[in-house]
Design a protein around this motif. Structure first.
Motif, PDB file in Angstrom:
ATOM      1  N   LYS A  43       0.850  -1.190   0.000  1.00 18.17           N
ATOM      2  CA  LYS A  43       0.000   0.000   0.000  1.00 18.17           C
ATOM      3  C   LYS A  43       0.881   1.233   0.000  1.00 18.17           C
ATOM      4  O   LYS A  43       1.821   1.340   0.793  1.00 18.17           O
ATOM      5  N   LEU A  44       0.594   2.181  -0.886  1.00 15.73           N
ATOM      6  CA  LEU A  44       1.261   3.472  -0.899  1.00 15.73           C
ATOM      7  C   LEU A  44       0.249   4.503  -0.418  1.00 15.73           C
ATOM      8  O   LEU A  44      -0.927   4.453  -0.800  1.00 15.73           O
ATOM      9  N   SER A  45       0.698   5.427   0.432  1.00 16.12           N
ATOM     10  CA  SER A  45      -0.220   6.417   0.984  1.00 16.12           C
ATOM     11  C   SER A  45       0.549   7.650   1.430  1.00 16.12           C
ATOM     12  O   SER A  45       1.775   7.667   1.440  1.00 16.12           O
ATOM     13  N   ILE A  49      -3.155  10.858   9.475  1.00 14.40           N
ATOM     14  CA  ILE A  49      -4.513  10.618   9.936  1.00 14.40           C
ATOM     15  C   ILE A  49      -5.485  10.467   8.770  1.00 14.40           C
ATOM     16  O   ILE A  49      -5.197  10.895   7.667  1.00 14.40           O
ATOM     17  N   SER A  50      -6.624   9.843   9.025  1.00 15.40           N
ATOM     18  CA  SER A  50      -7.682   9.780   8.022  1.00 15.40           C
ATOM     19  C   SER A  50      -8.591  10.975   8.216  1.00 15.40           C
ATOM     20  O   SER A  50      -9.056  11.234   9.309  1.00 15.40           O
ATOM     21  N   ASP A  51      -8.814  11.699   7.166  1.00 17.33           N
ATOM     22  CA  ASP A  51      -9.640  12.892   7.209  1.00 17.33           C
ATOM     23  C   ASP A  51     -10.034  13.229   5.777  1.00 17.33           C
ATOM     24  O   ASP A  51      -9.547  12.613   4.841  1.00 17.33           O
ATOM     25  N   SER A  52     -10.864  14.219   5.601  1.00 14.92           N
ATOM     26  CA  SER A  52     -11.256  14.630   4.269  1.00 14.92           C
ATOM     27  C   SER A  52     -10.119  15.363   3.590  1.00 14.92           C
ATOM     28  O   SER A  52      -9.450  16.185   4.191  1.00 14.92           O
ATOM     29  N   GLY A  53      -9.888  15.067   2.336  1.00 13.28           N
ATOM     30  CA  GLY A  53      -8.872  15.746   1.563  1.00 13.28           C
ATOM     31  C   GLY A  53      -9.489  16.560   0.450  1.00 13.28           C
ATOM     32  O   GLY A  53      -8.818  16.987  -0.452  1.00 13.28           O
ATOM     33  N   LYS A  81     -10.407  10.672  -2.918  1.00 12.59           N
ATOM     34  CA  LYS A  81     -10.687  12.042  -2.496  1.00 12.59           C
ATOM     35  C   LYS A  81     -10.406  12.285  -1.024  1.00 12.59           C
ATOM     36  O   LYS A  81     -10.594  13.392  -0.546  1.00 12.59           O
ATOM     37  N   THR A  82      -9.966  11.255  -0.304  1.00 15.45           N
ATOM     38  CA  THR A  82      -9.728  11.421   1.123  1.00 15.45           C
ATOM     39  C   THR A  82      -8.357  10.887   1.519  1.00 15.45           C
ATOM     40  O   THR A  82      -7.804  10.001   0.863  1.00 15.45           O
ATOM     41  N   LEU A  83      -7.834  11.467   2.583  1.00 17.58           N
ATOM     42  CA  LEU A  83      -6.586  10.963   3.148  1.00 17.58           C
ATOM     43  C   LEU A  83      -6.804   9.531   3.582  1.00 17.58           C
ATOM     44  O   LEU A  83      -7.899   9.203   3.996  1.00 17.58           O
ATOM     45  N   PRO A  84      -5.898   8.658   3.456  1.00 20.63           N
ATOM     46  CA  PRO A  84      -4.477   8.841   3.138  1.00 20.63           C
ATOM     47  C   PRO A  84      -4.135   8.691   1.657  1.00 20.63           C
ATOM     48  O   PRO A  84      -2.986   8.470   1.316  1.00 20.63           O
TER      49      PRO A  84
END
Length: 127
Positions: A43-45, A49-53, A81-84
């Motif tokens: 996995k590349l990221s 944190i997970s949040d809206s991007g 459209k979102t982190l990560p």
């Protein structure tokens, strides 16, 4: 773990409905796992944190498109459209040793500008 901060700034010129959108994406390119063999799926990221991007202005959604590069060569693109901004990648054609993982950020729509403050990390290939 590197904290990811997304700063959003938007400007609207009401008289001509022109949207100018500027933001910074801050974090670190991350491979999970970071020690791999050719043929492994990883996995590349953008680590953090997970949040809206993304953000919506006048009904149009603006978000960064993350291009992942290993040693300067693009290997995957996340249109999430979102982190990560995670994407799967099958390791192939990499020599044994350390390699640089980086990210290039482009906008999803014209009128947006993304300042890339995503730092590099390493991927180690073993036999």
């Amino acid at each position: 773990m590197m904290l990811v901060i997304v700063l959003w700034t938007a400007f609207t010129v009401a008289s001509c409905e022109k949207i100018e959108f500027s933001t910074s994406l801050i974090g670190q390119a991350k491979a999970t796992p970071s020690t791999v063999k050719n043929g492994d799926v990883i996995k590349l990221s953008v680590g953090g944190i997970s949040d809206s991007g993304s953000t919506t202005i006048n009904g149009k959604e603006y978000y960064p498109i993350v291009h992942y590069l290993i040693d300067g060569k693009e290997v995957a693109v996340s249109n999430g459209k979102t982190l990560p901004f995670e994407v799967s990648y099958t390791v192939e054609g990499l020599s044994v040793g350390k390699h640089t993982l980086s990210a290039n950020i482009t906008p999803s729509l014209k009128g947006a500008e993304f300042e890339n403050k995503v730092s590099n990390s390493e991927i180690t290939v073993v036999q």
